[in-house]
Design an enzyme around this catalytic site. Structure first.
Site, PDB file in Angstrom:
ATOM      1  N   HIS A 168      54.403  39.358   4.149  1.00 49.23           N
ATOM      2  CA  HIS A 168      53.057  39.934   4.120  1.00 49.23           C
ATOM      3  C   HIS A 168      53.132  41.380   3.666  1.00 49.23           C
ATOM      4  CE1 HIS A 168      53.948  41.992   7.818  1.00 49.23           C
ATOM      5  NE2 HIS A 168      54.109  40.865   8.495  1.00 49.23           N
ATOM      6  N   HIS A 219      55.943  43.746   4.951  1.00 50.98           N
ATOM      7  CA  HIS A 219      57.256  43.567   4.315  1.00 50.98           C
ATOM      8  C   HIS A 219      57.228  44.163   2.902  1.00 50.98           C
ATOM      9  CE1 HIS A 219      56.895  39.805   6.921  1.00 50.98           C
ATOM     10  NE2 HIS A 219      57.767  40.562   7.547  1.00 50.98           N
ATOM     11  N   CYS A 234      62.389  38.623  27.073  1.00 52.22           N
ATOM     12  CA  CYS A 234      61.220  38.295  26.240  1.00 52.22           C
ATOM     13  C   CYS A 234      61.709  37.501  25.034  1.00 52.22           C
ATOM     14  CB  CYS A 234      60.497  39.561  25.782  1.00 52.22           C
ATOM     15  SG  CYS A 234      59.249  39.174  24.542  1.00 52.22           S
ATOM     16  N   CYS A 254      60.868  39.090  21.567  1.00 49.56           N
ATOM     17  CA  CYS A 254      61.724  40.215  21.155  1.00 49.56           C
ATOM     18  C   CYS A 254      63.190  39.829  21.128  1.00 49.56           C
ATOM     19  CB  CYS A 254      61.593  41.390  22.113  1.00 49.56           C
ATOM     20  SG  CYS A 254      59.957  42.045  22.247  1.00 49.56           S
ATOM     21  N   CYS A 287      55.710  42.313  28.352  1.00 48.86           N
ATOM     22  CA  CYS A 287      56.351  42.911  27.177  1.00 48.86           C
ATOM     23  C   CYS A 287      55.287  43.694  26.408  1.00 48.86           C
ATOM     24  CB  CYS A 287      56.936  41.805  26.299  1.00 48.86           C
ATOM     25  SG  CYS A 287      57.163  42.331  24.594  1.00 48.86           S
ATOM     26  N   HIS A 305      54.548  41.858  22.896  1.00 45.02           N
ATOM     27  CA  HIS A 305      54.000  40.502  22.831  1.00 45.02           C
ATOM     28  C   HIS A 305      52.949  40.222  23.901  1.00 45.02           C
ATOM     29  CE1 HIS A 305      57.731  40.209  20.517  1.00 45.02           C
ATOM     30  NE2 HIS A 305      57.019  39.375  19.791  1.00 45.02           N
ATOM     31  N   LYS A 347      46.805  44.551  14.707  1.00 48.14           N
ATOM     32  CA  LYS A 347      47.964  43.945  14.043  1.00 48.14           C
ATOM     33  C   LYS A 347      47.519  42.749  13.209  1.00 48.14           C
ATOM     34  CE  LYS A 347      52.194  44.731  16.580  1.00 48.14           C
ATOM     35  NZ  LYS A 347      53.282  44.090  17.305  1.00 48.14           N
ATOM     36  N   LYS A 371      48.767  35.597  12.237  1.00 47.80           N
ATOM     37  CA  LYS A 371      48.499  34.307  11.624  1.00 47.80           C
ATOM     38  C   LYS A 371      47.341  33.620  12.360  1.00 47.80           C
ATOM     39  CE  LYS A 371      51.745  31.020   9.649  1.00 47.80           C
ATOM     40  NZ  LYS A 371      53.037  30.397   9.846  1.00 47.80           N
TER      41      LYS A 371
HETATM   42  N1  MSP Z   1      64.859  40.845  11.507  1.00 46.19           N
HETATM   43  C1  MSP Z   1      64.452  42.077  12.050  1.00 46.19           C
HETATM   44  C2  MSP Z   1      65.119  43.219  11.311  1.00 46.19           C
HETATM   45  C3  MSP Z   1      66.608  43.189  11.328  1.00 46.19           C
HETATM   46  S1  MSP Z   1      67.262  44.487  10.367  1.00 46.19           S
HETATM   47  C4  MSP Z   1      68.864  44.477  10.733  1.00 46.19           C
HETATM   48  C5  MSP Z   1      62.941  42.221  11.924  1.00 46.19           C
HETATM   49  N2  MSP Z   1      62.340  41.482  11.002  1.00 46.19           N
HETATM   50  S2  MSP Z   1      60.766  41.500  10.678  1.00 46.19           S
HETATM   51  O1  MSP Z   1      60.540  40.425   9.741  1.00 46.19           O
HETATM   52  O2  MSP Z   1      60.015  41.460  11.884  1.00 46.19           O
HETATM   53  O3  MSP Z   1      60.527  42.794   9.907  1.00 46.19           O
HETATM   54  C6  MSP Z   1      60.148  43.972  10.538  1.00 46.19           C
HETATM   55  C7  MSP Z   1      59.907  44.976   9.459  1.00 46.19           C
HETATM   56  O4  MSP Z   1      58.914  44.481   8.512  1.00 46.19           O
HETATM   57  C8  MSP Z   1      59.339  46.297   9.909  1.00 46.19           C
HETATM   58  O5  MSP Z   1      60.306  47.165  10.418  1.00 46.19           O
HETATM   59  C9  MSP Z   1      58.745  46.777   8.599  1.00 46.19           C
HETATM   60  O6  MSP Z   1      59.761  47.143   7.728  1.00 46.19           O
HETATM   61  C10 MSP Z   1      58.096  45.523   8.077  1.00 46.19           C
HETATM   62  N3  MSP Z   1      56.777  45.331   8.664  1.00 46.19           N
HETATM   63  C11 MSP Z   1      56.349  44.216   9.319  1.00 46.19           C
HETATM   64  N4  MSP Z   1      55.041  44.388   9.649  1.00 46.19           N
HETATM   65  C12 MSP Z   1      54.616  45.601   9.239  1.00 46.19           C
HETATM   66  C13 MSP Z   1      53.363  46.251   9.198  1.00 46.19           C
HETATM   67  N5  MSP Z   1      52.272  45.709   9.690  1.00 46.19           N
HETATM   68  N6  MSP Z   1      53.309  47.452   8.600  1.00 46.19           N
HETATM   69  C14 MSP Z   1      54.393  48.017   8.013  1.00 46.19           C
HETATM   70  N7  MSP Z   1      55.578  47.424   8.013  1.00 46.19           N
HETATM   71  C15 MSP Z   1      55.765  46.287   8.732  1.00 46.19           C
HETATM   72  O7  MSP Z   1      62.383  43.027  12.649  1.00 46.19           O
END
Ligand code: MSP
Length: 641
Positions: free
Chosen positions: A19, A22, A127, A130, A144, A147, A296, A299
């Site tokens: 999304h 990412h 949790c 997390c 948590c 969540h 936030k 889905k």
């Molecule tokens: N798998 C772990 C990361 C491991 S790194 C060794 C993880 N994955 S995640 O899919 O949840 O990705 C989190 C990251 O996605 C956030 O730190 C950020 O980079 C990005 N984002 C996810 N949602 C976001 C927003 N709503 N806004 C900005 N970035 C966000 O955590």
């Protein structure tokens, strides 16, 4: 600036599709990477997917797939998205890669040999979302904080990493390297965590509870905790310990993450590195969250913003520009399609697009596409040159400080200045009155556009290169080093200067579409259902590529081991095997004999070991899944038009 640059994004969990969040992190990494490329620095850019742990195992089960089939499928969604976003990553790592798994085991052995892993009984509040234990203190109203669910009490024997041993070292390291974690607010947040005694980290999960993970090298009844596994990707991707890439790039590693994963990156990871005898990374760069509808994305609410859909509707570079221009790195931002359209129309179509278009038209009209040479300079020319050259320094300073929005604002200041220069020098008047002055003015416009397009390249690579092609330059994008730009007039066009169609057309329909869909969602909100965003229009010719047929279900059987999938034998003039997620909505008996609408020419896909040759159409809302069928008995195989 050092001669090497290594930038990483988090490796994304494969329990959700990509999304806008990412996309933002990955585009920031891409912008930083390209900025270093402009300096002639050797770069390495890493992204990838995080594929082990409870969350992933649960998501696979929910989809009725084996974990391996599931992670392969979702990881591919991420991998194939990045080229479409013009992401310049050098490598895409998956934590299920055998080489990564070996490196995790190697580091676990090293840490154990250092005496930093011990076995102990533990009871804690866990949790699942997390994937970690919480202390009472960390919970908010017993839940948590992320969540908003109550953690489960889990009692089990596990392996622990002696993280507490490194607490003093880490505090000292942060004080001695004030920009180790930046911006400052996140450094302070980490230091404030570190004011309390650091607890050791539980780094194993018994296979009896979870077996989707990397087996501990010293106890095969356990798998590695997903964070201990995931963080190591940053060195395993470089071929740690012996890899040439590791030697070259690790000393200049910069991680980019959002604030949600500050603790693992700001605390666990430096302690793990220290224990394994690896130098700490150089910087952890932490940004805020993109929120949608003041909250936030989720889905369930249906407000997930999909990057490809936006890029398809509004253009990739416009989308990239918007993300970097509208978020202050480090702070949260609210996403709205209206704001995106506003930026496109004002900054891109009006300011930049018009500037490029009118400038190039003039070179063609007055000089047949050939760049004239300047003659006597006037104050306004010096002024434009000085500001354009100063822009390079200001831009560099902002980019190094991660102030991407300010770097863009500085470029737009010069865009504004250049538009004004054109208005006041009025080349269309000079064209008939003063040819020499006209030459000087056109030359200055050209030079400034060259600087603007080069500085824009990290943000909008495709548009910047298009401008440079129109400017007739031999070099474009990464081939124009920043240093060369400082020499006013050095890089000359080698081809005729040309004019192409508008770079950024104004978006009129987009606003209406947005308004229409937001009206619709207000109504839907009352029903507590928010629809997914509507897809962009496709030409009729695309629709015609689908082969839709009426079929009769001859046989239906639930696929053994699957919670969702039913295997159907469908007669469409020939017998087809089709897999559909209908468990819980229809029984085998209800399905047998029913007519359905089938997409008959989808590429086959294997689901739970069964190859599916088509897809039945159904609707879905709060009341469940409902199959579509003709309202009178129809000959199987009839076309649906
Ligand atoms: N798998 C772990 C990361 C491991 S790194 C060794 C993880 N994955 S995640 O899919 O949840 O990705 C989190 C990251 O996605 C956030 O730190 C950020 O980079 C990005 N984002 C996810 N949602 C976001 C927003 N709503 N806004 C900005 N970035 C966000 O955590």
């Amino acid at each position: 600036m050092s001669n090497q640059f290594y930038v990483t994004t988090p490796i994304y969990y494969v329990n959700a599709e990509p999304h806008i969040g990412h996309a933002y992190t990955t585009i920031v990494a891409d912008v930083m990477n390209r900025f270093h490329i402009l300096h002639g620095v050797k770069t390495f850019f890493l992204t990838g997917t995080d594929e082990h742990g409870d969350k992933i195992a649960a998501a696979a089960e929910k989809e009725g797939e084996t974990p391996k089939a599931y992670v392969d499928r979702i990881s591919e969604l991420f991998r194939s998205l990045w080229p479409k976003m013009n992401i310049s990553n050098d490598y895409f790592i998956r934590t299920t890669d055998p080489q990564h798994m070996e490196t995790v085991q190697l580091i676990l052995r090293q840490v154990k040999e250092n005496g930093d892993i011990y076995f102990s009984d533990y009871e804690g509040l866990y949790c699942v979302g997390c994937e970690r234990f919480y202390t009472e203190r960390e919970l908010v109203d017993g839940k948590c904080p992320d969540h908003l669910t109550e953690p489960k009490i889990i009692r089990e024997a596990n392996y622990f990493f002696r993280m507490s041993k490194y607490q003093e070292w880490l505090i000292d390291h942060i004080h001695r390297h004030p920009d180790f974690i930046r911006p400052e607010r996140y450094k302070n947040e980490v230091l404030s965590f570190l004011r309390e005694p650091l607890e050791d980290l539980c780094i194993s999960r018994p296979k009896s509870r979870l077996d989707w993970g990397i087996t501990l090298p010293f106890d095969e009844k356990y798998v590695t905790y997903v964070w201990f596994d995931a963080l190591i990707n940053y060195v395993s991707a470089l071929g740690y310990p012996e890899g040439e890439l590791f030697r070259e790039f690790w000393p200049c590693a910069q991680h980019i993450t959002a604030k949600d994963i500050l603790k693992p990156h700001g605390i666990y990871w430096p302690c793990m590195l220290k224990s394994a005898g690896i130098a700490p990374y150089q910087h952890l760069n932490v940004h805020g969250y993109w929120n949608v509808d003041a909250g936030k994305m989720s889905k369930t609410i249906g407000n997930v913003v999909r990057p490809l859909e936006l890029a398809d509707v509004y253009g990739l570079d416009a989308f990239r520009y918007f993300l970097l221009r509208d978020m202050v790195f480090g702070l949260d931002s609210e996403f709205s399609e209206e704001a995106l359209v506003g930026r496109i129309n004002a900054d891109l179509a009006n300011d930049l697009g018009n500037l490029v278009s009118r400038s190039l038209t003039m070179v063609q009209k007055y000089f047949k596409g050939e760049l004239p040479q300047p003659s006597t300079l006037e104050n306004e020319d010096d002024d434009l040159r000085i500001h354009s050259l100063e822009l390079i320094d200001r831009y560099e300073a902002f980019m190094k400080a991660l102030s991407f929005h300010k770097a863009l604002m500085a470029i737009w200041e010069v865009i504004g200045r250049l538009n004004k220069y054109i208005d006041t020098t009025a080349p269309w008047v000079l064209a008939t009155s003063d040819r020499d002055r006209l030459s000087t003015v056109i030359f200055h416009i050209f030079e400034t556009l060259k600087i603007i397009s080069t500085l824009l390249w990290p943000f909008m690579p495709e548009s910047a290169e298009k401008i440079q092609v129109q400017l007739g330059l031999a070099k474009k994008g990464r081939e124009i080093p920043l240093e060369d730009l400082r020499h006013w007039g050095k890089e000359k066009p080698v081809r005729a200067i040309t004019k192409a169609p508008a770079l950024f057309p104004r978006i009129e329909a987009g606003v209406e579409e947005w308004t229409a869909s937001s009206e619709k969602s207000k109504t839907e909100e009352k029903l507590k259902v928010k629809p997914d965003k509507h897809l962009p229009p496709v030409p009729f010719s695309e629709f015609q590529k689908l082969d839709l047929r009426i079929g009769t279900i001859n046989k239906a059987e639930v696929i053994p081991g699957s919670k969702k999938l039913i295997k159907l034998s469908v007669d469409i003039g020939e017998e087809r095997t089709v897999v559909a997620g209908l468990v819980g909505h229809y029984t085998e008996a209800e399905l047998t004999g029913k007519q359905v609408v089938l997409v008959a020419n989808l590429e086959p896909i294997k689901l739970m070991g069964v190859e599916s040759h088509g897809m039945v159409l159904a609707s879905e809302d709060e009341t469940g899944v409902h199959l579509l069928f003709p309202d009178a008995e129809t000959v199987p195989g009839s076309k649906v038009k």
